[in-house]
Design a protein around this motif. Structure first.
Motif, PDB file in Angstrom:
ATOM      1  N   ARG A   1      32.600  19.271 -30.130  1.00 26.85           N
ATOM      2  CA  ARG A   1      32.404  18.991 -31.616  1.00 26.85           C
ATOM      3  C   ARG A   1      33.635  18.014 -32.038  1.00 26.85           C
ATOM      4  NH1 ARG A   1      32.385  24.867 -34.339  1.00 26.85           N
ATOM      5  NH2 ARG A   1      30.745  25.652 -32.910  1.00 26.85           N
TER       6      ARG A   1
ATOM      7  N   GLU B   1      36.014  14.848 -32.729  1.00 24.64           N
ATOM      8  CA  GLU B   1      35.844  13.495 -33.389  1.00 24.64           C
ATOM      9  C   GLU B   1      37.016  12.858 -33.364  1.00 24.64           C
ATOM     10  OE1 GLU B   1      34.010  13.781 -37.167  1.00 24.64           O
ATOM     11  OE2 GLU B   1      31.895  14.045 -36.276  1.00 24.64           O
TER      12      GLU B   1
ATOM     13  N   SER C   1      39.493  10.593 -35.863  1.00 25.83           N
ATOM     14  CA  SER C   1      39.337  10.280 -37.012  1.00 25.83           C
ATOM     15  C   SER C   1      40.252   9.062 -37.107  1.00 25.83           C
ATOM     16  CB  SER C   1      39.944  11.408 -38.170  1.00 25.83           C
ATOM     17  OG  SER C   1      39.186  12.265 -37.988  1.00 25.83           O
TER      18      SER C   1
ATOM     19  N   GLU D   1      33.643   6.653 -44.019  1.00 22.05           N
ATOM     20  CA  GLU D   1      33.629   7.668 -45.085  1.00 22.05           C
ATOM     21  C   GLU D   1      34.483   6.939 -46.260  1.00 22.05           C
ATOM     22  OE1 GLU D   1      34.432  12.078 -45.786  1.00 22.05           O
ATOM     23  OE2 GLU D   1      36.145  11.230 -45.179  1.00 22.05           O
TER      24      GLU D   1
ATOM     25  N   ALA E   1      35.516  10.886 -49.684  1.00 25.28           N
ATOM     26  CA  ALA E   1      36.410  11.739 -49.444  1.00 25.28           C
ATOM     27  C   ALA E   1      36.718  12.539 -50.465  1.00 25.28           C
ATOM     28  CB  ALA E   1      37.776  10.790 -48.861  1.00 25.28           C
TER      29      ALA E   1
ATOM     30  N   SER F   1      37.927   6.188 -44.028  1.00 22.92           N
ATOM     31  CA  SER F   1      38.211   6.450 -42.638  1.00 22.92           C
ATOM     32  C   SER F   1      37.027   6.204 -41.894  1.00 22.92           C
ATOM     33  CB  SER F   1      38.665   8.194 -42.502  1.00 22.92           C
ATOM     34  OG  SER F   1      37.758   8.866 -43.050  1.00 22.92           O
ATOM     35  N   PHE F   2      37.007   6.202 -40.542  1.00 24.08           N
ATOM     36  CA  PHE F   2      35.969   6.315 -39.509  1.00 24.08           C
ATOM     37  C   PHE F   2      36.105   7.470 -39.036  1.00 24.08           C
ATOM     38  CE2 PHE F   2      36.321   1.688 -40.021  1.00 24.08           C
ATOM     39  CZ  PHE F   2      35.067   1.226 -40.235  1.00 24.08           C
ATOM     40  N   ARG F   3      34.949   8.386 -38.955  1.00 29.45           N
ATOM     41  CA  ARG F   3      34.786   9.472 -38.046  1.00 29.45           C
ATOM     42  C   ARG F   3      33.883   9.031 -36.850  1.00 29.45           C
ATOM     43  NH1 ARG F   3      37.847  11.009 -41.365  1.00 29.45           N
ATOM     44  NH2 ARG F   3      37.700  12.488 -42.771  1.00 29.45           N
ATOM     45  N   VAL F   4      34.370   9.191 -35.791  1.00 34.66           N
ATOM     46  CA  VAL F   4      33.716   8.681 -34.285  1.00 34.66           C
ATOM     47  C   VAL F   4      33.150   9.918 -33.524  1.00 34.66           C
ATOM     48  CG1 VAL F   4      33.989   7.200 -32.442  1.00 34.66           C
ATOM     49  CG2 VAL F   4      35.285   6.757 -34.527  1.00 34.66           C
ATOM     50  N   ALA F   5      32.086  10.048 -33.471  1.00 38.11           N
ATOM     51  CA  ALA F   5      31.593  11.163 -32.312  1.00 38.11           C
ATOM     52  C   ALA F   5      31.663  10.479 -31.077  1.00 38.11           C
ATOM     53  CB  ALA F   5      30.318  11.632 -32.868  1.00 38.11           C
TER      54      ALA F   5
ATOM     55  N   ASP G   1      43.461  12.712 -33.239  1.00 38.86           N
ATOM     56  CA  ASP G   1      42.887  13.350 -32.094  1.00 38.86           C
ATOM     57  C   ASP G   1      42.405  14.916 -32.668  1.00 38.86           C
ATOM     58  OD1 ASP G   1      41.859  14.911 -30.099  1.00 38.86           O
ATOM     59  OD2 ASP G   1      43.396  14.163 -28.421  1.00 38.86           O
ATOM     60  N   GLN G   2      41.262  15.048 -32.955  1.00 40.63           N
ATOM     61  CA  GLN G   2      41.234  16.615 -33.569  1.00 40.63           C
ATOM     62  C   GLN G   2      41.390  17.673 -32.624  1.00 40.63           C
ATOM     63  OE1 GLN G   2      37.110  16.639 -35.335  1.00 40.63           O
ATOM     64  NE2 GLN G   2      37.777  15.389 -37.110  1.00 40.63           N
TER      65      GLN G   2
END
Length: 307
Positions: free
Chosen positions: A56, A58, A60, A106, A111, A136-140, A165-166
């Protein structure tokens, strides 16, 4: 058949004569193998959680907000539409399609709404405004193990304040679990050494108490293996019983502690170790128990069964 009965009789006789020591061997082996099994199950759980959570993960990409810049890439102030389009172009470039599954942008307004949904009626939320939020960009990712490639492409670009880095969010949890594993292994080593010493003492006492029978067997031409076999089986039997108790304890703990209680109490983890994993490590625990008995036998029998 008569030899088999003789060996069984010798085992029973030895266990009766040194019952308290035999019980001690069983208990010490049980405790040491329980720690070994707990460490193995902990590592299995860490592997499951990493597989579940890292899928999961992503990236950020937080863009420069308004206000005083904190990094050099934000020296020009809040990220402009041109800078945002440039970063989007990098993330959506054909060359990155092998690494990136989906890109979601986003806005500050989105946000702010997300924070409001989480904060509810908290007082501190009243102090926030839309302008204080960050776009922000959320990158999967296609493959979370290649997260560094994506981060390197966007980090340091003008308009980007931070690339997160999540996986770093989960590291403290894995650190605690790894330290618990090391502690468990350390205790298992101490208890295993204690088990070896106890089994050695038990076999030595048994051999000394039956020294006269050993002399007679040697006199009539019995082989070393036949003389030593009952002593070896005594240690192996006690160690094997300890392994069975350890397996039962781990099964009970996983069945009622993990499958029943933990899985219903902690919802952010969906994949827990199960009793199937306990049965998977049960033969390993039995093999370790027998190995402990074998080492103890080698140490003691060569000396105390000589006539």
């Amino acid at each position: 058949m008569s030899r088999f009965r003789f060996v069984l009789g010798e085992i029973g006789q030895g266990l009766r004569r040194n019952l308290s020591m035999a019980v001690s061997v069983v208990l010490v082996t049980f405790v040491s193998l329980t720690f070994v099994g707990a460490a193995a199950l902990l590592q299995m759980q860490i592997g499951k959680m990493q597989g579940e959570w890292y899928d999961r993960v992503e990236v950020s990409v937080f863009l420069c907000p308004s206000g005083t810049p904190r990094v050099e890439t934000c020296a020009g102030g809040e990220a402009t539409p041109e800078q945002i389009d440039e970063i989007r172009g990098v993330l959506e470039a054909p060359a990155m399609s092998a690494y990136i599954d989906e890109v979601f942008f986003e806005t500050k307004e989105q946000a702010y709404e997300a924070v409001r949904d989480q904060a509810g009626d908290e007082d501190w939320f009243q102090l926030l405004s839309v302008d204080q939020m960050q776009a922000s960009f959320r990158v999967a990712l296609v493959d979370p193990t290649q997260i560094d490639i994506v981060m390197d492409e966007v980090a340091g670009r003008t308009g980007v304040e931070e690339v997160l880095d999540q996986r770093e969010i989960f590291e403290p949890i894995f650190l605690v679990m790894n330290r618990a594993t090391i502690l468990s292994v350390g205790l298992a080593v101490v208890m295993t050494v204690t088990a070896v010493l106890l089994i050695t003492t038990t076999i030595r006492l048994s051999a000394m108490s039956r020294r006269r029978e050993t002399e007679i067997m040697r006199f009539v031409g019995a082989s070393n293996f036949f003389i030593q076999l009952p002593f070896m089986l005594e240690g192996a039997l006690a160690a094997l019983l300890g392994a069975v108790l350890a397996t039962g304890t781990l099964w009970f703990g996983v069945r009622y502690g993990v499958e029943d209680w933990l899985s219903s109490s902690v919802g952010f983890v969906t994949d827990y170790v199960s009793t199937a994993e306990v049965w998977l490590i049960a033969p390993v625990l039995a093999a370790i128990g027998i190995a402990i008995a074998a080492v103890s036998s080698l140490v003691s029998l060569s000396r105390y069964t000589k006539v």
